[in-house]
Design a protein around this motif. Sequence first.
Motif, PDB file in Angstrom:
ATOM      1  N   MET A   1      55.137  -7.539  54.101  1.00  0.00           N
ATOM      2  CA  MET A   1      53.774  -6.910  54.151  1.00  0.00           C
ATOM      3  C   MET A   1      52.718  -7.460  53.282  1.00  0.00           C
ATOM      4  O   MET A   1      53.249  -7.603  52.031  1.00  0.00           O
ATOM      5  N   SER A   2      51.671  -7.726  53.420  1.00  0.00           N
ATOM      6  CA  SER A   2      50.745  -8.235  52.652  1.00  0.00           C
ATOM      7  C   SER A   2      49.438  -7.813  53.286  1.00  0.00           C
ATOM      8  O   SER A   2      49.295  -7.133  54.315  1.00  0.00           O
ATOM      9  N   ALA A   3      48.424  -7.559  52.362  1.00  0.00           N
ATOM     10  CA  ALA A   3      46.911  -7.192  52.759  1.00  0.00           C
ATOM     11  C   ALA A   3      46.060  -7.906  51.873  1.00  0.00           C
ATOM     12  O   ALA A   3      46.256  -8.199  50.460  1.00  0.00           O
ATOM     13  N   ALA A   4      45.014  -8.420  52.503  1.00  0.00           N
ATOM     14  CA  ALA A   4      43.767  -9.287  51.500  1.00  0.00           C
ATOM     15  C   ALA A   4      42.776  -8.534  50.836  1.00  0.00           C
ATOM     16  O   ALA A   4      42.710  -7.565  51.658  1.00  0.00           O
ATOM     17  N   VAL A   5      42.680  -8.633  49.858  1.00  0.00           N
ATOM     18  CA  VAL A   5      41.476  -7.652  49.212  1.00  0.00           C
ATOM     19  C   VAL A   5      40.491  -8.618  48.726  1.00  0.00           C
ATOM     20  O   VAL A   5      40.710  -9.726  48.400  1.00  0.00           O
ATOM     21  N   THR A   6      39.288  -8.107  48.719  1.00  0.00           N
ATOM     22  CA  THR A   6      38.076  -8.657  48.139  1.00  0.00           C
ATOM     23  C   THR A   6      37.269  -7.838  47.148  1.00  0.00           C
ATOM     24  O   THR A   6      37.493  -6.741  47.120  1.00  0.00           O
ATOM     25  N   GLY A   7      36.262  -8.351  46.544  1.00  0.00           N
ATOM     26  CA  GLY A   7      35.151  -7.658  45.717  1.00  0.00           C
ATOM     27  C   GLY A   7      35.776  -7.607  44.249  1.00  0.00           C
ATOM     28  O   GLY A   7      35.524  -6.921  43.587  1.00  0.00           O
ATOM     29  N   LEU A   8      36.693  -8.502  43.970  1.00  0.00           N
ATOM     30  CA  LEU A   8      37.550  -8.363  42.664  1.00  0.00           C
ATOM     31  C   LEU A   8      36.694  -8.863  41.664  1.00  0.00           C
ATOM     32  O   LEU A   8      35.499  -9.778  41.943  1.00  0.00           O
ATOM     33  N   THR A   9      36.739  -8.553  40.405  1.00  0.00           N
ATOM     34  CA  THR A   9      35.959  -9.138  39.066  1.00  0.00           C
ATOM     35  C   THR A   9      36.821 -10.190  38.474  1.00  0.00           C
ATOM     36  O   THR A   9      37.881  -9.889  38.271  1.00  0.00           O
ATOM     37  N   SER A  10      36.223 -11.271  38.362  1.00  0.00           N
ATOM     38  CA  SER A  10      36.934 -12.498  37.672  1.00  0.00           C
ATOM     39  C   SER A  10      37.376 -11.988  36.380  1.00  0.00           C
ATOM     40  O   SER A  10      36.601 -11.342  35.561  1.00  0.00           O
ATOM     41  N   GLY A  11      38.612 -12.338  35.894  1.00  0.00           N
ATOM     42  CA  GLY A  11      39.104 -12.044  34.703  1.00  0.00           C
ATOM     43  C   GLY A  11      39.735 -10.577  34.398  1.00  0.00           C
ATOM     44  O   GLY A  11      40.029 -10.197  33.348  1.00  0.00           O
ATOM     45  N   ARG A  12      39.540  -9.785  35.466  1.00  0.00           N
ATOM     46  CA  ARG A  12      40.371  -8.577  35.176  1.00  0.00           C
ATOM     47  C   ARG A  12      41.580  -8.469  35.931  1.00  0.00           C
ATOM     48  O   ARG A  12      41.728  -8.933  36.858  1.00  0.00           O
ATOM     49  N   THR A  13      42.221  -7.536  35.068  1.00  0.00           N
ATOM     50  CA  THR A  13      43.447  -7.290  35.647  1.00  0.00           C
ATOM     51  C   THR A  13      43.752  -6.072  36.611  1.00  0.00           C
ATOM     52  O   THR A  13      42.933  -5.107  36.440  1.00  0.00           O
ATOM     53  N   TYR A  14      44.328  -6.268  37.710  1.00  0.00           N
ATOM     54  CA  TYR A  14      44.011  -5.164  38.775  1.00  0.00           C
ATOM     55  C   TYR A  14      45.676  -4.668  38.894  1.00  0.00           C
ATOM     56  O   TYR A  14      46.722  -5.284  38.839  1.00  0.00           O
ATOM     57  N   HIS A  15      46.125  -3.182  39.160  1.00  0.00           N
ATOM     58  CA  HIS A  15      47.359  -2.883  39.634  1.00  0.00           C
ATOM     59  C   HIS A  15      47.196  -2.385  40.919  1.00  0.00           C
ATOM     60  O   HIS A  15      46.345  -2.238  41.565  1.00  0.00           O
ATOM     61  N   PHE A  16      48.461  -2.557  41.606  1.00  0.00           N
ATOM     62  CA  PHE A  16      48.593  -2.343  42.886  1.00  0.00           C
ATOM     63  C   PHE A  16      50.088  -1.852  43.355  1.00  0.00           C
ATOM     64  O   PHE A  16      51.031  -1.984  42.582  1.00  0.00           O
ATOM     65  N   ARG A  17      50.220  -1.087  44.302  1.00  0.00           N
ATOM     66  CA  ARG A  17      51.712  -0.490  44.653  1.00  0.00           C
ATOM     67  C   ARG A  17      51.543  -0.219  46.214  1.00  0.00           C
ATOM     68  O   ARG A  17      50.381  -0.008  46.857  1.00  0.00           O
ATOM     69  N   LEU A  18      52.437  -0.408  46.962  1.00  0.00           N
ATOM     70  CA  LEU A  18      52.604   0.227  48.337  1.00  0.00           C
ATOM     71  C   LEU A  18      52.847   1.454  48.620  1.00  0.00           C
ATOM     72  O   LEU A  18      53.682   1.985  47.675  1.00  0.00           O
ATOM     73  N   VAL A  19      52.228   2.301  49.259  1.00  0.00           N
ATOM     74  CA  VAL A  19      52.458   3.575  49.623  1.00  0.00           C
ATOM     75  C   VAL A  19      52.804   3.812  51.198  1.00  0.00           C
ATOM     76  O   VAL A  19      51.956   3.305  51.983  1.00  0.00           O
TER      77      VAL A  19
END
Length: 101
Positions: A1-19
């Motif tokens: 399973m995968s999903a593309a995300v947009t609108g990210l800020t360069s140099g920032r760390t993001y957290h994610f998980r599947l629900v």
Amino acid sequence: MSAAVTGLTSGRTYHFRLVAVSDAGTSRGSDQTFLASGLPTVTTKAASSVKDSSANLNASVNPNGQATTVIFEYGTTTSYGTKTAPKASAQAGTRRTLRCR
């Protein structure tokens, strides 16, 4: 399973998980992180081999994970006005010292 995300800020760390949600309840995956690639960082260095009609322009670049094309801008004022031809791309994940004659 995968999903593309947009609108990210360069140099920032993001957290994610599947629900996952069903009639039986909700299940959450473990926390994962990724770092959105940052802008290239450059250091302009002193010119060398300066002659009457030529000079070597020197700099280094860290592309911070992105394929990066580089140019030098130069001129008689800080408006520059002249650009070199694009140099060979600095490849993702490498640091490179550049010189233009």
